[in-house]
Design a protein around this motif. Structure first.
Motif, PDB file in Angstrom:
ATOM      1  N   ARG A 185     -10.725   6.516   7.440  1.00 42.82           N
ATOM      2  CA  ARG A 185      -9.320   6.054   8.077  1.00 42.82           C
ATOM      3  C   ARG A 185      -9.124   4.487   8.020  1.00 42.82           C
ATOM      4  O   ARG A 185      -8.207   4.056   7.822  1.00 42.82           O
ATOM      5  N   VAL A 186     -10.208   3.870   8.133  1.00 42.80           N
ATOM      6  CA  VAL A 186     -10.112   2.368   7.967  1.00 42.80           C
ATOM      7  C   VAL A 186      -9.870   1.940   6.586  1.00 42.80           C
ATOM      8  O   VAL A 186      -9.210   0.961   6.454  1.00 42.80           O
ATOM      9  N   ALA A 187     -10.615   2.697   5.617  1.00 41.75           N
ATOM     10  CA  ALA A 187     -10.330   2.404   4.160  1.00 41.75           C
ATOM     11  C   ALA A 187      -8.649   2.542   3.780  1.00 41.75           C
ATOM     12  O   ALA A 187      -8.389   1.851   2.964  1.00 41.75           O
ATOM     13  N   GLN A 191      -5.919  -0.084   2.340  1.00 41.94           N
ATOM     14  CA  GLN A 191      -5.268   0.390   1.123  1.00 41.94           C
ATOM     15  C   GLN A 191      -3.847   0.112   1.411  1.00 41.94           C
ATOM     16  O   GLN A 191      -3.059  -0.568   0.504  1.00 41.94           O
ATOM     17  N   LEU A 192      -3.317   0.487   2.401  1.00 41.52           N
ATOM     18  CA  LEU A 192      -1.959   0.308   2.833  1.00 41.52           C
ATOM     19  C   LEU A 192      -1.360  -1.099   3.082  1.00 41.52           C
ATOM     20  O   LEU A 192      -0.396  -1.329   2.350  1.00 41.52           O
ATOM     21  N   ALA A 193      -2.376  -1.974   3.631  1.00 39.11           N
ATOM     22  CA  ALA A 193      -2.365  -3.147   3.920  1.00 39.11           C
ATOM     23  C   ALA A 193      -2.021  -3.833   2.554  1.00 39.11           C
ATOM     24  O   ALA A 193      -0.965  -4.768   2.544  1.00 39.11           O
ATOM     25  N   ILE A 194      -2.816  -3.795   1.641  1.00 39.24           N
ATOM     26  CA  ILE A 194      -3.013  -4.454   0.366  1.00 39.24           C
ATOM     27  C   ILE A 194      -1.516  -4.023  -0.325  1.00 39.24           C
ATOM     28  O   ILE A 194      -1.095  -5.028  -0.923  1.00 39.24           O
ATOM     29  N   ALA A 195      -1.448  -2.647  -0.289  1.00 36.21           N
ATOM     30  CA  ALA A 195      -0.147  -2.187  -1.176  1.00 36.21           C
ATOM     31  C   ALA A 195       1.166  -3.142  -0.646  1.00 36.21           C
ATOM     32  O   ALA A 195       1.901  -3.442  -1.043  1.00 36.21           O
ATOM     33  N   GLY A 196       1.257  -3.320   0.712  1.00 40.02           N
ATOM     34  CA  GLY A 196       2.313  -3.832   1.363  1.00 40.02           C
ATOM     35  C   GLY A 196       2.189  -5.317   1.046  1.00 40.02           C
ATOM     36  O   GLY A 196       3.428  -5.806   0.829  1.00 40.02           O
ATOM     37  N   GLU A 197       1.341  -5.990   1.146  1.00 36.09           N
ATOM     38  CA  GLU A 197       1.340  -7.507   0.956  1.00 36.09           C
ATOM     39  C   GLU A 197       1.451  -7.746  -0.336  1.00 36.09           C
ATOM     40  O   GLU A 197       2.291  -8.767  -0.689  1.00 36.09           O
ATOM     41  N   PHE A 198       1.293  -7.119  -1.371  1.00 35.26           N
ATOM     42  CA  PHE A 198       1.074  -7.250  -2.878  1.00 35.26           C
ATOM     43  C   PHE A 198       2.335  -6.537  -3.434  1.00 35.26           C
ATOM     44  O   PHE A 198       2.663  -6.601  -4.603  1.00 35.26           O
ATOM     45  N   SER A 199       3.239  -5.748  -2.701  1.00 34.09           N
ATOM     46  CA  SER A 199       4.309  -5.139  -3.315  1.00 34.09           C
ATOM     47  C   SER A 199       4.230  -4.024  -4.209  1.00 34.09           C
ATOM     48  O   SER A 199       4.738  -4.291  -5.295  1.00 34.09           O
ATOM     49  N   ILE A 200       3.054  -3.329  -4.035  1.00 32.01           N
ATOM     50  CA  ILE A 200       2.878  -2.129  -4.968  1.00 32.01           C
ATOM     51  C   ILE A 200       2.800  -0.810  -4.139  1.00 32.01           C
ATOM     52  O   ILE A 200       2.524  -0.750  -2.966  1.00 32.01           O
ATOM     53  N   SER A 204      -0.818   3.601  -6.045  1.00 34.03           N
ATOM     54  CA  SER A 204      -1.164   3.145  -7.421  1.00 34.03           C
ATOM     55  C   SER A 204      -2.581   2.448  -7.526  1.00 34.03           C
ATOM     56  O   SER A 204      -3.133   2.258  -8.385  1.00 34.03           O
ATOM     57  N   ILE A 205      -3.257   2.168  -6.374  1.00 31.34           N
ATOM     58  CA  ILE A 205      -4.629   1.768  -6.125  1.00 31.34           C
ATOM     59  C   ILE A 205      -5.429   2.482  -5.446  1.00 31.34           C
ATOM     60  O   ILE A 205      -5.158   3.490  -4.675  1.00 31.34           O
ATOM     61  N   HIS A 206      -6.800   2.588  -6.195  1.00 40.33           N
ATOM     62  CA  HIS A 206      -7.774   3.681  -5.827  1.00 40.33           C
ATOM     63  C   HIS A 206      -8.723   2.912  -5.342  1.00 40.33           C
ATOM     64  O   HIS A 206      -9.314   1.836  -5.977  1.00 40.33           O
ATOM     65  N   LEU A 279     -10.065  -8.623   8.979  1.00 38.70           N
ATOM     66  CA  LEU A 279     -10.025  -8.066   7.655  1.00 38.70           C
ATOM     67  C   LEU A 279      -9.382  -9.317   6.825  1.00 38.70           C
ATOM     68  O   LEU A 279      -8.414  -9.935   7.236  1.00 38.70           O
ATOM     69  N   SER A 280     -10.229  -9.437   5.588  1.00 43.10           N
ATOM     70  CA  SER A 280      -9.494 -10.432   4.605  1.00 43.10           C
ATOM     71  C   SER A 280      -9.445  -9.476   3.199  1.00 43.10           C
ATOM     72  O   SER A 280     -10.360  -8.785   3.104  1.00 43.10           O
ATOM     73  N   PHE A 281      -8.334  -9.784   2.597  1.00 39.54           N
ATOM     74  CA  PHE A 281      -8.444  -9.295   1.237  1.00 39.54           C
ATOM     75  C   PHE A 281      -7.629 -10.157   0.498  1.00 39.54           C
ATOM     76  O   PHE A 281      -6.854 -11.007   0.597  1.00 39.54           O
TER      77      PHE A 281
END
Length: 322
Positions: A185-187, A191-200, A204-206, A279-281
């Protein structure tokens, strides 16, 4: 004075003057350099001077490095709450292949992000408990230990063991189904946060290897695996990486000293001070070269969660093994 004596003195004076002129000509200046034989000429120790220049140069370089490290810019401090803080940086050329192969996934813009609150404190505390339970079965002889629930790799002494084999052999009940559900659930949130911030697109990311818990102390390093403080680029170390995330499970200044995450920038390096649940990414290329400051006191816990655009490098979420 007898004529012969006067003649000898006159000849010596002429010889001395001629010698001085020759030395001045050799030196390329009007400064007269004495002869190193009878007239006591000074011999310049070039080797010593060269060594001194080298030492002075090294000292200046070291002072510049320390000065730069002292001139750190806080990207996120431990005592503040950061809902969503972004810093954009120009993308490096490290994504050239990804742009060709994974157009929808490769970074369109690069940068780094810090978020507090996306992961609940209760979730972070439970993940910390999982990390402590697993790492209690092993631990590196040096200052850095890891627990990888995907592969089962656990630091033990100067090597790694399979934590699941150890659990089976000793009949232990360390992890539960709820632990692995929380992990997934955390991962997935990250994943959703990264997708939203980098507009992808999120699909598409795994999740990719390595993804692991880490524990850092001030124990001296025993192997290369313990030396976490070297500057590095994630995508150079793991070519499949495209996005890296870190979830911090302990507090800078309370649970440990040192251990700040430091991005290496041209003007002034920027720091993230770990905080429970923070969280940092960031994009994984050389635009985000970084290192972790040596822990000087206490114990630092964190979780590294990595993502790739290459579906072939995808790993499954870990599950309870029976």
């Amino acid at each position: 004075m007898p004529p012969k004596a006067r003649k000898r003195i006159t000849e010596k004076c002429k010889l001395h003057q001629n010698s001085s002129k020759d030395d001045a000509t050799e030196n390329g200046s009007g400064n007269v350099q004495q002869d190193d034989t009878n007239q006591g000429r000074i011999k310049i120790p070039w080797n010593r001077m060269l060594m001194r220049f080298v030492l002075i140069g090294g000292l200046i370089f070291a002072m510049q490095m320390f000065s730069k490290q002292d001139d750190l810019v806080a990207f996120a401090k431990q005592d503040e709450t950061v809902s969503n803080r972004r810093h954009s940086v120009p993308c490096s050329k490290d994504y050239a292949d990804d742009i060709k192969k994974f157009k929808d996934c490769a970074p369109k813009h690069c940068g780094r992000v810090v978020m507090d609150g996306l992961i609940k404190d209760s979730e972070a505390k439970q993940l910390l408990k999982i990390a402590k339970q697993g790492l209690s079965l092993g631990g590196s002889n040096g200052g850095a230990s890891i627990l990888d629930l995907h592969s089962g790799a656990l630091s033990k002494g100067d090597a790694f063991i399979d934590v699941y084999q150890l659990i089976d052999s000793q009949g232990l009940n360390i992890f539960t189904t709820k632990d692995f559900d929380l992990y997934k659930r955390v991962a997935s949130k990250i994943q959703l946060a990264i997708a939203g911030e980098f507009s992808i697109p999120a699909n598409s990311i795994h999740l990719t290897h390595p993804t692991f818990f880490s524990r850092m102390t001030n124990k001296p390093a025993k192997t290369i695996h313990d030396e976490y403080w070297h500057p590095h680029v994630d995508k150079e170390t793991y070519t499949t990486f495209d996005y890296t995330s870190l979830l911090y499970l302990s507090n800078y200044g309370d649970d440990f000293d040192g251990g700040r995450f430091i991005f290496i920038d041209k003007k002034a390096n920027s720091t993230i001070e770990p905080k429970l649940g923070r969280l940092s990414f960031f994009t994984s290329g050389s635009e985000n070269q970084h290192y972790v400051e040596k822990v000087s006191k206490g114990t630092r816990y964190a979780m590294t969660i990595s993502f790739t655009c290459n579906k072939k490098e995808k790993i499954k979420y870990p599950t309870l093994r029976k």
